[in-house]
Design a protein around this motif. Sequence first.
Motif, mmCIF file in Angstrom:
data_model
loop_
_atom_site.group_PDB
_atom_site.id
_atom_site.type_symbol
_atom_site.label_atom_id
_atom_site.label_comp_id
_atom_site.label_asym_id
_atom_site.label_seq_id
_atom_site.Cartn_x
_atom_site.Cartn_y
_atom_site.Cartn_z
ATOM 1 N N LEU A 79 11.987 5.764 -11.193
ATOM 2 C CA LEU A 79 13.400 5.967 -11.516
ATOM 3 C C LEU A 79 13.716 5.430 -12.905
ATOM 4 C CD1 LEU A 79 15.870 5.229 -8.598
ATOM 5 C CD2 LEU A 79 15.825 7.191 -10.135
ATOM 6 N N LYS A 80 13.178 4.264 -13.206
ATOM 7 C CA LYS A 80 13.480 3.665 -14.506
ATOM 8 C C LYS A 80 12.963 4.564 -15.628
ATOM 9 C CE LYS A 80 14.542 -0.814 -12.760
ATOM 10 N NZ LYS A 80 14.065 -2.028 -12.134
ATOM 11 N N LYS A 81 11.815 5.193 -15.390
ATOM 12 C CA LYS A 81 11.290 6.151 -16.387
ATOM 13 C C LYS A 81 12.230 7.347 -16.511
ATOM 14 C CE LYS A 81 6.406 5.232 -16.017
ATOM 15 N NZ LYS A 81 5.268 5.564 -15.171
ATOM 16 N N ALA A 82 12.660 7.857 -15.367
ATOM 17 C CA ALA A 82 13.526 9.043 -15.372
ATOM 18 C C ALA A 82 14.875 8.744 -16.022
ATOM 19 C CB ALA A 82 13.724 9.547 -13.950
ATOM 20 N N LEU A 83 15.267 7.470 -15.990
ATOM 21 C CA LEU A 83 16.583 7.096 -16.514
ATOM 22 C C LEU A 83 16.526 6.617 -17.966
ATOM 23 C CD1 LEU A 83 17.945 5.190 -13.387
ATOM 24 C CD2 LEU A 83 18.863 7.322 -14.318
ATOM 25 N N ALA A 84 15.317 6.621 -18.540
ATOM 26 C CA ALA A 84 15.171 6.128 -19.915
ATOM 27 C C ALA A 84 16.094 6.919 -20.843
ATOM 28 C CB ALA A 84 13.722 6.253 -20.365
ATOM 29 N N GLY A 103 0.829 -1.209 0.000
ATOM 30 C CA GLY A 103 0.000 0.000 0.000
ATOM 31 C C GLY A 103 0.860 1.254 0.000
ATOM 32 N N LEU A 104 1.937 1.184 0.757
ATOM 33 C CA LEU A 104 2.841 2.338 0.853
ATOM 34 C C LEU A 104 3.476 2.627 -0.505
ATOM 35 C CD1 LEU A 104 4.325 4.415 2.667
ATOM 36 C CD2 LEU A 104 6.029 2.639 3.137
ATOM 37 N N LYS A 105 3.917 1.564 -1.186
ATOM 38 C CA LYS A 105 4.525 1.738 -2.520
ATOM 39 C C LYS A 105 3.519 2.376 -3.471
ATOM 40 C CE LYS A 105 7.745 -2.067 -2.265
ATOM 41 N NZ LYS A 105 7.862 -3.506 -2.509
ATOM 42 N N ALA A 106 2.289 1.852 -3.453
ATOM 43 C CA ALA A 106 1.256 2.372 -4.356
ATOM 44 C C ALA A 106 0.953 3.828 -4.008
ATOM 45 C CB ALA A 106 -0.002 1.516 -4.251
ATOM 46 N N GLU A 107 0.866 4.108 -2.723
ATOM 47 C CA GLU A 107 0.583 5.482 -2.276
ATOM 48 C C GLU A 107 1.687 6.435 -2.740
ATOM 49 O OE1 GLU A 107 -2.012 6.412 -0.114
ATOM 50 O OE2 GLU A 107 -1.361 8.464 0.388
ATOM 51 N N MET A 108 2.931 6.024 -2.525
ATOM 52 C CA MET A 108 4.034 6.920 -2.855
ATOM 53 C C MET A 108 4.182 7.106 -4.358
ATOM 54 S SD MET A 108 4.621 7.886 0.074
ATOM 55 C CE MET A 108 5.732 9.196 -0.433
ATOM 56 N N ASN A 109 3.684 6.126 -5.105
ATOM 57 C CA ASN A 109 3.727 6.259 -6.558
ATOM 58 C C ASN A 109 2.859 7.417 -7.056
ATOM 59 O OD1 ASN A 109 5.244 5.201 -8.572
ATOM 60 N ND2 ASN A 109 4.259 3.182 -8.533
ATOM 61 N N ILE A 144 12.390 10.123 -2.642
ATOM 62 C CA ILE A 144 11.976 9.010 -1.788
ATOM 63 C C ILE A 144 13.002 7.887 -1.954
ATOM 64 C CG2 ILE A 144 10.129 7.319 -1.332
ATOM 65 C CD1 ILE A 144 9.354 10.274 -0.847
ATOM 66 N N LEU A 145 13.505 7.412 -0.843
ATOM 67 C CA LEU A 145 14.525 6.351 -0.896
ATOM 68 C C LEU A 145 14.008 5.032 -0.343
ATOM 69 C CD1 LEU A 145 17.408 8.746 0.055
ATOM 70 C CD2 LEU A 145 17.063 7.667 -2.162
ATOM 71 N N SER A 146 12.908 5.095 0.408
ATOM 72 C CA SER A 146 12.237 3.873 0.869
ATOM 73 C C SER A 146 10.759 4.197 1.035
ATOM 74 C CB SER A 146 12.812 3.409 2.206
ATOM 75 O OG SER A 146 12.010 2.370 2.745
ATOM 76 N N PRO A 147 9.857 3.426 0.383
ATOM 77 C CA PRO A 147 10.134 2.340 -0.547
ATOM 78 C C PRO A 147 10.849 2.870 -1.782
ATOM 79 C CG PRO A 147 7.776 2.854 -0.498
ATOM 80 C CD PRO A 147 8.411 3.686 0.541
ATOM 81 N N PHE A 148 11.769 2.073 -2.300
ATOM 82 C CA PHE A 148 12.594 2.549 -3.417
ATOM 83 C C PHE A 148 11.723 2.765 -4.651
ATOM 84 C CE2 PHE A 148 15.839 2.255 -6.758
ATOM 85 C CZ PHE A 148 16.739 3.187 -6.264
ATOM 86 N N TYR A 208 3.036 10.261 -5.809
ATOM 87 C CA TYR A 208 3.828 11.473 -5.576
ATOM 88 C C TYR A 208 4.980 11.559 -6.572
ATOM 89 C CZ TYR A 208 1.555 12.010 -1.004
ATOM 90 O OH TYR A 208 0.655 12.197 -0.001
ATOM 91 N N PRO A 209 5.476 12.785 -6.785
ATOM 92 C CA PRO A 209 6.677 12.921 -7.639
ATOM 93 C C PRO A 209 7.907 12.491 -6.839
ATOM 94 C CG PRO A 209 6.003 15.076 -6.791
ATOM 95 C CD PRO A 209 5.003 14.087 -6.279
ATOM 96 N N GLN A 210 8.200 11.190 -6.880
ATOM 97 C CA GLN A 210 9.261 10.651 -6.026
ATOM 98 C C GLN A 210 10.655 10.894 -6.575
ATOM 99 O OE1 GLN A 210 7.963 6.637 -4.176
ATOM 100 N NE2 GLN A 210 7.216 6.594 -6.260
ATOM 101 N N VAL A 211 10.698 11.137 -7.889
ATOM 102 C CA VAL A 211 12.003 11.320 -8.529
ATOM 103 C C VAL A 211 11.985 12.665 -9.243
ATOM 104 C CG1 VAL A 211 13.600 10.404 -10.254
ATOM 105 C CG2 VAL A 211 12.256 8.834 -8.825
ATOM 106 N N ARG A 212 13.007 13.485 -8.991
ATOM 107 C CA ARG A 212 13.067 14.789 -9.655
ATOM 108 C C ARG A 212 14.063 14.734 -10.808
ATOM 109 N NH1 ARG A 212 10.670 18.565 -6.216
ATOM 110 N NH2 ARG A 212 10.558 19.774 -8.120
ATOM 111 N N LEU A 213 13.679 15.415 -11.877
ATOM 112 C CA LEU A 213 14.552 15.498 -13.053
ATOM 113 C C LEU A 213 14.966 16.943 -13.237
ATOM 114 C CD1 LEU A 213 12.984 13.420 -15.970
ATOM 115 C CD2 LEU A 213 15.331 13.287 -15.116
#
Lengths: 283, 550
Positions: free
Chosen positions: B492-497, B434-440, B483-487, B442-447
């Motif tokens: 991140l994979k999207k941001a690193l494409a 639930g936490l992972k889904a919730e945090m998803n 956000i570093l946990s949950p990772f 949010y903008p967890q990764v900044r570009l």
Amino acid sequence: MTGRQLITDTQNTWCPGCGNFSIEHTLKNILSAMEQDGKSLDDVVLVTGIGCHAKIADYLNINTFYALHGRTIPAATGIKLANPGLTVICCSGDGDSYAEGLDHLIFAAKRNVDITVIIHNNRVYGLTTGQYTPTSPLGFRGKSTPLGTVEYPFNPLELMLACGATYIARGYTKKMDLLRSLVLDGIAHKGFAFIDVLQICATFFPLADYYTPRVYELKDHDRTSFDAACTKVREWDYNNDSPIALGTFYEKNLPAFDTRMAVRAMNEHDRSHAMQELLLSRT
Amino acid sequence: MHEVSVLVGGKAGDGINSAGAMVAQLLNHRGYYTYLYFDYPSLIRGGHNFAVIRGAEKPVACCKKSVDFILALNQETLEQHKKAFRPDTAVIFNKDLVKGTGQGVPVHEILTAEHAPEIMGNSALIGGFAKTAGIGWETVEAVFKAHIPKGTDLNLRVARRAYDQLSTVQPVARRESPALPLLTGNEAIGLGMINGGLDVYLSYPMTPSSSLLHFLAEQKEKFGIMVVHPENEIAVILMGLGAAYAGKRAAVGTSGGGFCLMTEGLSLAGMAELPIVLLVSQRTGPSTGLPTFTGQTDLQFVLHAGQGEYPRLIIAPGNAEEALYWSAVAMNIAWKFQIPAFILADKTVSEGTYSVELSRVPEVRRQEPGMWDGSQPYRRYADTPSGISPLAFPGMKDAVVKVDSYAHDEAGITTEDADLVERMTKKRLRKWEGLKAEMNQYPQVRLYGKQDAPVALFCWGSTQGVCTETADQLGLRVVCPVILSPFPAEQLKKALAGVEHLIAVEENATGQLATLARLHGIEIHDKILWFDGRPFMPEDLLEKVAAVLS
């Protein structure tokens, strides 16, 4: 909740003859009386550490915080600060509050937190199967000190007096009536109430034959006098064979920590206004 | 980018931090985004202190090595910061104490003329700086009135004398932007916590977290919060958990050493499912380390601290705006999932002062957790599909609220039953999903930087600012998980494409984010690590990145 069953269905695993039964019974009777007096048990919280004493959290059907070894008192302090309307009782062991968590005991006395601390003082670690504690007598042979301890016990009552505790008493698990009145007094005391209870450990340190002939109840003792309390608490130092006084050694009224720390509650609108003001002041 | 950098130096006890804050406000009122870095040794009096204030047309979060102005309150300032000088650096100094070239301010003479106390000497230097920088007197007046509430007029007269004696040698162009609130990272964290419904803050002093304790203690009546300074960090977290059990939103603050003491309480929070927010502000370790300097050495510690397995949220804000936003989020998430939530900061973020543009900070309000409805007898650890049990607090009618550090059943009663232990473990760990889904959400990764560049700097926390500047200069991408946990593997994979060369930039000696990312299948090609306790400077990072790329 009224008329609740005060003892849970949990299987009791204290040894036969354990002094903890007396303390449990005392608390159960007090809770039952409180309820009869119209006090809701919803407003009572019991906090315990870890050790044989702490199983009482599972056995009493009231609000409980089964905390960590030595950390009974800070958890209780947090609860009392958060909701001063609650009656907060701590059951803690001698290993718990005289060894692992001694700092918290000292500070709770210093702060005069309005909680009642009952130390199940069996002068031995029971749950870890028999090692010496801070109140074991000199020469105590335990599993970690097979040749006997080489350190004197400290006197917790003297320590509490020095730290500013505003209610100091000693009970004995074989004097149930007195124990009940001491715990009741402690709960009624507005401030930090400390009750050291000489508790029999039937398995590792069965001291009933030692205590019973030596204990006596304090009479004609002025509990408001610090000097009188000093003299009386030093009579038995947990090591010599002097008579052992039971009862209330000291009581003093001082404002409680939770009263002094109380803050004016604020609604979200006022907070948001304060936030705007603060941000403006940083511009 | 038009920008300006000012260094203010003197000995500890000279009020360098407050002098720096006044310079920052002057630049703020001149229309610049500002950032202030304060460098001081771990002592009360006598050592060398300095503050570097940078103003820019874009938000800034780091300082440069060379500066446009130096305000020297002692001789050491000129000697220690030779590298900060450029040929055109304007120097303003206290004529009584410093021999230098530039513009000397006769501080003693001015104070005597105004019958002003010695403590007002810095106002003379600030007045002198304003004139040197061509800042209009009306701005000086406005800033003094707003930020020196005591003895404003006398301070202004002292400043005016210096202002009139010096000449403008290095004019700082006026920008048509309104002044913004300036907040330290710790202040922003505190205000964020308040937005998230903070009731009680508990802390034992430890740099660089202490300034949050001081700030909230000062503001407690204004915001109706309780602030407690207990006997040690063990008591801090246990009192916090006691308060949470009784229904009050608690947060605690410390640094690495104090957090070591909190770990048994943290594990209790995991087992007893008590919500708590923890500020862990990193300084240079191990052990006592460099108390007043920065570092990013505790990520792996915070990720794994405390025995046993339980969900935790770790947020690493990179500046005051992020700190303000995410600290409020942390409070709500901790309560929604009944878990510990970390704000993992460092000295740079905690004690740095930043311009905060409120329009860039989404509003977060206190959200209420799921409460017991009273229809069934209360069970503190009721097993639900989400793993989240409805809350009740002692004092609520007919609720018997039992929390327990032992393995326990749904009612909170100790158990050693194998099946039950397994079921309750699964219940607690189910909250991860639930936490992972919730945090998803949010903008967890900044570009930042050039967002489609094949070379990316990979950073976390306070290095975000310096990485962005470097990337802007070199045309690189910056990928920064907040956000570093949950990772946040998915984001991140999207941001690193499209990234072909990923360079981790961290202020530690082993690359802790790099280690974490590799566990999630992210390949790190190079690491640039910095661990002398000082924050990365753009000049140094530029050189190191260029070396890696060549």
